[in-house]
Design an enzyme around this catalytic site. Structure first.
Site, PDB file in Angstrom:
ATOM      1  NE  ARG A  73      -3.811  -2.477   2.098  1.00  0.00           N
ATOM      2  CZ  ARG A  73      -3.914  -3.570   2.069  1.00  0.00           C
ATOM      3  NH1 ARG A  73      -2.942  -4.129   1.991  1.00  0.00           N
ATOM      4  NH2 ARG A  73      -5.174  -4.336   1.846  1.00  0.00           N
ATOM      5  NE  ARG A  96      -5.076 -16.410  -4.362  1.00  0.00           N
ATOM      6  CZ  ARG A  96      -4.425 -15.595  -3.311  1.00  0.00           C
ATOM      7  NH1 ARG A  96      -3.012 -15.226  -3.627  1.00  0.00           N
ATOM      8  NH2 ARG A  96      -4.857 -15.143  -2.262  1.00  0.00           N
ATOM      9  CG  ASP A 144      -2.767 -14.062   5.042  1.00  0.00           C
ATOM     10  OD1 ASP A 144      -3.491 -14.635   4.466  1.00  0.00           O
ATOM     11  OD2 ASP A 144      -2.255 -12.810   5.154  1.00  0.00           O
ATOM     12  NE  ARG A 191       0.880 -15.561   4.556  1.00  0.00           N
ATOM     13  CZ  ARG A 191       1.843 -14.556   4.986  1.00  0.00           C
ATOM     14  NH1 ARG A 191       3.040 -14.790   5.567  1.00  0.00           N
ATOM     15  NH2 ARG A 191       1.624 -13.278   4.327  1.00  0.00           N
TER      16      ARG A 191
HETATM   17  C1  S3P Z   1      -4.207  -9.246   2.273  1.00  0.00           C
HETATM   18  C2  S3P Z   1      -5.316  -9.644   2.665  1.00  0.00           C
HETATM   19  C3  S3P Z   1      -5.798 -10.809   2.941  1.00  0.00           C
HETATM   20  C4  S3P Z   1      -4.342 -11.678   3.104  1.00  0.00           C
HETATM   21  C5  S3P Z   1      -3.617 -11.502   2.204  1.00  0.00           C
HETATM   22  C6  S3P Z   1      -3.122 -10.079   2.241  1.00  0.00           C
HETATM   23  C7  S3P Z   1      -4.195  -7.586   1.878  1.00  0.00           C
HETATM   24  O1  S3P Z   1      -6.453 -11.590   1.655  1.00  0.00           O
HETATM   25  O2  S3P Z   1      -4.759 -13.278   3.033  1.00  0.00           O
HETATM   26  O3  S3P Z   1      -2.232 -12.166   2.342  1.00  0.00           O
HETATM   27  O4  S3P Z   1      -2.790  -7.090   2.059  1.00  0.00           O
HETATM   28  O5  S3P Z   1      -5.060  -6.944   1.761  1.00  0.00           O
HETATM   29  P1  S3P Z   1      -8.063 -11.374   1.339  1.00  0.00           P
HETATM   30  O6  S3P Z   1      -8.366 -10.197   1.508  1.00  0.00           O
HETATM   31  O7  S3P Z   1      -8.201 -12.312   0.341  1.00  0.00           O
HETATM   32  O8  S3P Z   1      -8.732 -12.226   2.632  1.00  0.00           O
END
Ligand code: S3P
Length: 442
Positions: free
Chosen positions: A32, A128, A321, A393
């Site tokens: 971000r 995905r 996660d 992971r």
């Molecule tokens: C993330 C959100 C999560 C997480 C990913 C990082 C993010 O995914 O599993 O590793 O940075 O917004 P989801 O939004 O699909 O739950």
């Protein structure tokens, strides 16, 4: 990290973990920082940036769209923001590797640009689900095509005028929420998003840090399009998702005491600490402070006798996660641990329910996968060979399992550990894990 070579971890059984470490920067915040710094006005300085393949994929994508970014050097990045409308058409498709966060968040931002883009990724990312972002974006006026089954490559047609959306997310996903917020920055009107469970709020916090008006109330966020972001300074805390492996390792190994420094303790991310504490873990939270709008603390973890629990539903999205690591803790916890309501695990970098169940069974753990979770009974870990399916992971979780194993554990396909935790094996070795890394062509 070429796709035809195999990186293997071989970990000798037993041992203790002791010492002080600072694990690398938070992956979500690192992504971000590049995205918002790039579309801000002025120069944003980032420190603690995660130099992992995923966040570097985001960095490269913005360079490809003509943003001048210096670094990373020792976690420092300088972003010369181009403003809301300063991105330029990249010369080729943006290659995002293994990174779901890059792809889903960028799709929202790019749906609103004046130029066309194409986003692609590796085999895992290309399998995905992407309709969870393309469908609501199309309701806003975005034009994005996917493969027939809703996967990448994504072709985004620029020059669309977006209108705000009032959207109730069908799943708890920070990636979907953030994607729509980024599109909402450019949409006419007020974009409102509500989520069925609380998810990580780094986008909300960071937008506010860049001076953007984001309203947050309970499980709903809203913002108006048409504003601007003003450059800022970002200190990225250590990633609690990376610290999680050591919270589990330090708990299950005997005679261990570990200090994890400067860990991000955002309330939307601390599920792993809460779940481990419910299981009887000995974790102290010290030196709590706020750094650049994000809570940070030092965590001290000591060996503990864990007990199995039924994981409270409200903690599931806050630890989404961390389940690979938590499943390893569950294998060492007295009685039975039950997880439900975690069907999202099936669409992560791998199907983390099936892949973890297979791996746990391969090393002698009684693990029963269910549609939306897992039942794990305390087991003596025998050791053996585990397939990580290229999921970072999964590899790191099984490395911790060796601390309680009777024989060595061999983990195949570990190169993607570099997506989120490039110095994982070095830190493991410093703390006392007997881990060897080998590579061969296959
Ligand atoms: C993330 C959100 C999560 C997480 C990913 C990082 C993010 O995914 O599993 O590793 O940075 O917004 P989801 O939004 O699909 O739950």
């Amino acid at each position: 990290m070429s796709s035809n070579s195999n990186t293997r971890f071989t970990i000798q059984p037993g041992g203790t973990l002791n010492g002080r470490v600072r694990v690398p920067g938070d992956k979500s915040i690192s992504h971000r920082s590049i995205m918002l710094g790039s579309i801000a006005e002025g120069v944003t300085q980032v420190s603690g940036f995660l130099e992992g393949a995923d966040s570097l994929a985001t960095l490269r994508a913005f360079r490809d769209m003509a943003v001048d970014i210096e670094g990373p050097e020792n976690g420092c990045v300088t972003i010369h923001g181009v403003g809301m409308h300063g991105l330029q058409k990249p010369k080729h498709a943006l290659e995002l590797g293994n990174s779901g966060t890059s792809m889903r968040l960028l799709t929202g931002l790019l749906a609103a640009q004046s130029f066309d883009t194409e986003l692609c990724g590796d085999d895992s990312l290309s399998s995905r689900p992407m309709r969870r972002v393309t469908q609501p974006l199309s309701e806003m006026g975005g034009r994005i095509s996917t493969e027939a089954d809703g996967t990448a490559p994504l072709k985004i047609s620029g020059g669309q005028k977006l209108t705000a959306l009032d959207y109730e997310m069908p799943m708890a996903s920070a990636q979907v929420k953030s994607c729509l917020m980024l599109a909402g920055l450019y949409a006419e009107g007020e974009t409102r998003i509500s989520e069925p469970g609380i998810t990580r709020d780094h986008t909300e916090r960071m937008l506010q840090g860049f001076g953007y008006d984001v309203r947050v109330a309970a499980n709903r966020v809203s913002l108006n399009g048409g504003g601007k972001l003003v450059a800022t300074t970002i200190d990225v805390p250590s990633d609690i998702s990376s610290a999680a492996f050591f919270l589990v390792g330090g708990s299950i190994a005997s005679n261990s005491e570990l200090t994890l420094m400067h860990v991000g303790m955002n309330p939307t991310r601390v599920g792993v600490v809460k779940i481990l504490q419910l299981m009887g873990a000995d974790i102290s939270i010290l030196h709590e402070k706020i750094v650049g709008g994000e809570p940070v603390a030092d965590l001290v973890v000591r060996s503990a006798k864990l007990r199995g629990i039924t994981i409270p539903q409200e903690l599931v999205p806050l630890a989404i996660d961390e389940f690979p690591a938590l499943f390893v803790a569950a294998a060492c916890a007295e009685g039975e641990t039950v997880l439900t309501g975690a069907e999202e695990l099936r669409v992560k970098e791998s199907d983390r329910i099936q892949v973890m169940a297979d791996g746990l069974q391969a090393i002698g753990v009684a693990a029963i996968p269910t549609e939306d979770g897992m039942i794990i009974k305390q087991s003596s870990i025998k050791g053996g060979c585990v397939l990580s399916h290229g999921d970072h992971r999964i590899s790191m979780a099984f490395a911790m399992a060796a601390l309680r194993s009777e024989n060595e554990i061999v983990i195949e396909d570990c190169a993607n550990v570099a997506t989120s935790f490039p110095n994982f094996t070095t830190l493991c070795a410093e703390l006392g894990l007997n881990i060897q890394v080998t590579s061969d062509e296959n």
